[in-house]
Design an enzyme around this catalytic site. Structure first.
Site, PDB file in Angstrom:
ATOM      1  CE1 TYR A 297      -2.946   2.842  -5.498  1.00 39.15           C
ATOM      2  CE2 TYR A 297      -0.470   2.301  -5.585  1.00 39.15           C
ATOM      3  CZ  TYR A 297      -1.920   1.836  -5.846  1.00 39.15           C
ATOM      4  OH  TYR A 297      -2.016   0.550  -6.388  1.00 39.15           O
ATOM      5  CE1 TYR A 425      -3.917  -3.030  -4.920  1.00 40.89           C
ATOM      6  CE2 TYR A 425      -2.245  -4.666  -5.855  1.00 40.89           C
ATOM      7  CZ  TYR A 425      -2.837  -3.451  -6.057  1.00 40.89           C
ATOM      8  OH  TYR A 425      -2.853  -2.479  -7.044  1.00 40.89           O
ATOM      9  CG  ASP A 526      -3.273 -12.166  -7.565  1.00 42.54           C
ATOM     10  OD1 ASP A 526      -2.008 -11.934  -8.070  1.00 42.54           O
ATOM     11  OD2 ASP A 526      -3.774 -10.979  -7.510  1.00 42.54           O
ATOM     12  CE  LYS A 555       3.126  -6.129  -8.469  1.00 43.28           C
ATOM     13  NZ  LYS A 555       2.200  -6.124  -7.646  1.00 43.28           N
TER      14      LYS A 555
HETATM   15  C1  LIG Z   1       0.568  -5.889  -8.020  1.00 38.45           C
HETATM   16  C2  LIG Z   1      -0.341  -6.884  -8.050  1.00 38.45           C
HETATM   17  C3  LIG Z   1      -1.411  -6.920  -8.880  1.00 38.45           C
HETATM   18  C4  LIG Z   1      -1.708  -5.760  -9.986  1.00 38.45           C
HETATM   19  O1  LIG Z   1      -0.586  -5.883 -10.899  1.00 38.45           O
HETATM   20  P1  LIG Z   1      -0.403  -4.523 -11.748  1.00 38.45           P
HETATM   21  O2  LIG Z   1       0.586  -5.029 -12.713  1.00 38.45           O
HETATM   22  O3  LIG Z   1       0.158  -3.586 -10.676  1.00 38.45           O
HETATM   23  O4  LIG Z   1      -1.831  -4.193 -12.541  1.00 38.45           O
HETATM   24  C5  LIG Z   1      -2.395  -7.899  -8.492  1.00 38.45           C
HETATM   25  N1  LIG Z   1      -2.138  -8.879  -7.628  1.00 38.45           N
HETATM   26  C6  LIG Z   1      -1.230  -8.886  -6.884  1.00 38.45           C
HETATM   27  C7  LIG Z   1      -1.120  -9.889  -5.783  1.00 38.45           C
HETATM   28  C8  LIG Z   1      -0.146  -7.785  -6.905  1.00 38.45           C
HETATM   29  O5  LIG Z   1       0.684  -7.806  -6.082  1.00 38.45           O
END
Ligand SMILES: *Cc1c(COP(=O)(O)O)cnc(C)c1O
Length: 708
Positions: A297, A425, A526, A555
């Site tokens: 970014y 997100y 997610d 993550k």
């Molecule tokens: C960081 C994140 C993503 C994307 O993961 P990347 O490994 O950066 O591609 C998707 N969903 C959520 C909730 C996130 O925090």
């Protein structure tokens, strides 16, 4: 003894300069080599002091006089050269009478040595000296224990100094030396020299061996092995002298002369801040970065503020300039066990030795299968099938594709859209971006290629307030109006992360799951940010007790060490997609990378011990305590805490650039965005450090560092 954890001292000390002299075993001539190098460095004009962090076998009262004391050897080594007026030749920081391993000798005197405290003592000692470098001499070999859990190598890794390895030249010495070199390189330490000292009886136990031949062969093989390892450290063959008089020391110092000259030219003199016109290591790295690299970014022309990190350990990051920061970000939710966790490193090294990676089409391997089994055992019930992806965004793409393929295979071909709350997100790839918040999620930039999804209100009921059923009205309305077009509803359970660090009520999830069932559509969670304990539950979905049809995690999956994510679905979804010989159409090159899977298994092992629950709970309490003063400060809209996440939401966007500089100056690493200053430290963060992160936020607001 003050602990390193108070940190304030550590972060303001000028970077430590010096060499760590370590042995491949005991009695290999470490002390003599340290003395000779000390002499050579002083002759090269360098104000250097030899320091024994731990000396055993000598009483504190006899450090200067005892013939067993290394300090006495250092003094001898300097005989005949002009002493430095302002600097003692040597210092001993901890002294124990028992001639044994440090952990035993300390225990005998009811003491416990530990790396953080030793590191603190060394830095404090360094700070008080007018020295341009320290020569630190270890005790025994690299794996000599300092306590039950830590050894000399752990201390060396925290200090991060270049290493002079001293090894004995004798039958079997080669083996010890090469094992030590491997151990040093595995811990990321650099070798500045290898001193080879002949043993008194080099061919002991093997009569008939041509001694000179064997010693020369050892040296030749070592030199070759070092070159193969890409290590250009010189091999210094130290002659064996019967008596060490002044001439003897002079002869030894000569051997170390070139190394001393090279090191001394790298160290700015004592008290000297910076040579003008000379870029520091950190500055020059940032300059090279700016010519070649693009950051997240960020502009490639109007340049972002950057700090260069050189090493990490526990919850700390060490900048290239030597400054140490308390980490408050877990490297974007990932490094939950802190950095360089030995268990994860061991898993990585072991797997790298066996098999780093193979394609996953038509092949499988233990780390992938074991990880899938382990994941299913901790994930919410009903999830049965694991698809490995290489990042969070890809895991989200996979989830969206699974939902679409599922709907197609059951004939619901008109279900091609996704419904999601605002403020979410889900990643930066096209599909993931299409379900991010339409305002903060860059939609206007990419509208030409983004599929148009359906958005509903952000779950408005706070996590910590009574539930208001009206907050589900918009979801109900959208599902009623568009239910037949919707392939799935996708959202982050309980915590909306990068979209606003918002915590909402579990009852909302229960209600939404019910609405999805009524609309006969799928529910995707997610959990890429929230998974693996961050919210105080293993998965945030557990707060509501509702299982999704598809779940994404990433993550913290590998404890922050390697990129890996997974999309997990129920048997119903898997069978739906695969009915009538259907296959799921996705397959990344690095799918189920064996290194990442092995590290993820080790991370799950650490989580299985259950310590994370206490740690996250402790952090929650510390964040409540530490952020409380921010509640009443001007400009603050809200302070909220859940698990190991603390958020200070401001009324206006903050100046990230100036705040980041302020935080680094304060010795902490936090990276606010938009109106949010937030803290999500590694679970292993001690309470003092958590409070220090909070105090930095409070101080920033007090001084207005977020404005400017
Ligand atoms: C960081 C994140 C993503 C994307 O993961 P990347 O490994 O950066 O591609 C998707 N969903 C959520 C909730 C996130 O925090």
């Amino acid at each position: 003894m003050t602990t390193c954890a108070d940190g304030s001292l550590i972060s303001n000390i000028r970077p430590l300069q010096g060499i760590f002299v370590a042995g491949s075993g005991t009695d290999v001539g470490k002390t003599v080599c340290t003395g000779a190098l000390l002499r050579a460095l002083q002759q090269a004009g360098c104000a250097v002091q030899a320091v024994k962090p731990v000396q055993t076998g000598v009483l504190a009262s006899e450090v200067a006089s005892s013939s067993l004391s290394d300090a006495a050897v250092y003094s001898k080594a300097l005989e005949g050269i002009r002493p430095l007026e302002h600097l003692h030749a040597s210092a001993v920081l901890h002294c124990f009478g028992l001639p044994a391993s440090p952990h035993l000798a300390a225990a005998k005197e009811n003491m416990r040595l530990d790396c953080q405290n030793l590191c603190h003592d060394i830095l404090t000692h360094w700070d008080a000296l007018q020295a341009s470098a320290l020569l630190l001499e270890g005790a025994g070999g690299l794996h000599v224990p300092l306590n039950e859990d830590e050894d000399m190598l752990d201390l060396m890794a925290i200090l991060g100094l270049p290493v002079l390895l001293v090894g004995g030249n004798y039958l079997g010495g080669l083996n010890h030396i090469l094992l030590s070199v491997a151990a040093l390189l595995h811990r990321g330490l650099s070798l500045v020299g290898l001193a080879l000292v002949p043993a008194p009886d080099p061919a002991k136990g093997c009569p008939g061996v041509d001694v000179a031949d064997m010693l020369a062969d050892n040296a030749r093989i070592l030199q070759k092995k070092l070159r193969v390892l890409g290590c250009d450290a010189p091999l210094i063959e130290v002659p064996r002298l019967e008596t060490l008089d002044q001439a003897g020391w002079e002869a030894l110092a000569c051997q170390f002369g070139p190394l001393a000259e090279r090191m001394a030219s790298n160290w700015p003199g004592a008290g000297q801040k910076k040579l003008t016109g000379h870029l520091s290591e950190e500055e020059s790295l940032v300059q090279r970065d700016r010519r070649t690299v693009w950051h997240p970014y960020a502009s490639a022309t109007s340049l972002p503020r950057l700090n260069a990190v050189k090493r990490t350990y526990n919850n700390r990051m060490v900048l290239a300039g030597g400054k140490e920061l308390v980490d408050g970000m877990s490297s974007w939710w990932a490094a939950i066990h802190g950095y360089n966790h030995p268990r994860l490193l061991d898993a990585l090294h072991a797997q790298a030795g066996r098999m780093p990676h193979v394609m996953f089409g038509g092949l499988t391997h233990e780390p992938a299968v074991a990880l899938a089994e382990r994941l299913l055992a901790v994930l919410p019930e009903g999830l049965e099938r694991v698809f490995f992806a290489d990042s969070g965004s890809v895991a989200v793409e996979v989830a969206l594709k699974m939902a679409l393929q599922y709907q197609q295979s059951r004939g619901e071909t008109q279900r091609t859209r996704f419904l999601t709350p605002r403020g979410g997100y889900h990643g930066d790839t096209i599909g993931a971006m299409s379900v991010c918040d339409p305002v903060t999620g860059m939609h206007s930039l990419f509208s030409a290629m983004l599929p148009e999804q359906l958005f509903m209100e952000r779950p408005s009921c706070r996590f910590d307030q009574p539930f208001d059923p009206a907050c589900l009205n918009d979801a109900r309305q959208m599902l009623t109006a568009h239910g037949k077009e919707i392939a799935a509803v996708i959202l982050e359970p309980i915590v909306q992360g990068a979209g606003g660090m918002w915590f909402y009520h579990p009852e909302y999830l229960r209600g939404l799951a019910q609405l999805c069932r009524e609309a006969d559509t799928l529910l995707i969670f997610d959990e890429i940010a929230t998974g693996f304990g961050r919210t105080g539950k293993m998965f945030a979905a557990e707060w509501a007790g509702v299982p999704p049809d598809i779940l994404c995690c990433g993550k913290a999956l590998t404890g922050g060490m390697l990129t890996l994510a997974a999309t997990v679905c129920t048997g119903r979804v898997a069978e739906g997609i695969c009915r009538d010989n259907g296959v799921f159409m996705h397959g990344p090159t690095f799918m189920a990378n064996a290194l990442a899977c092995a590290v993820a298994c080790a991370s799950l092992d650490l989580l299985a011990s259950g310590d994370w629950q206490k740690q996250v709970h402790g952090l929650e309490l510390a964040l409540h305590e530490g952020l409380a003063p921010c509640r009443d400060m001007p400009g603050v809209a809200d302070v909220r805490i859940l698990g190991a996440i603390g958020v200070v939401e401001m009324l206006e966007p903050v100046n990230t650039r100036s705040l980041q500089k302020f935080f680094v100056d304060m010795g902490v690493w936090l990276r606010p965005f938009n109106r949010l200053i937030y803290i999500m430290p590694p679970y292993v963060t001690p309470k003092e450090d958590a409070l220090r992160l909070c105090a930095a936020v409070e101080e920033a607001l007090r001084q207005g560092a977020h404005l400017s």
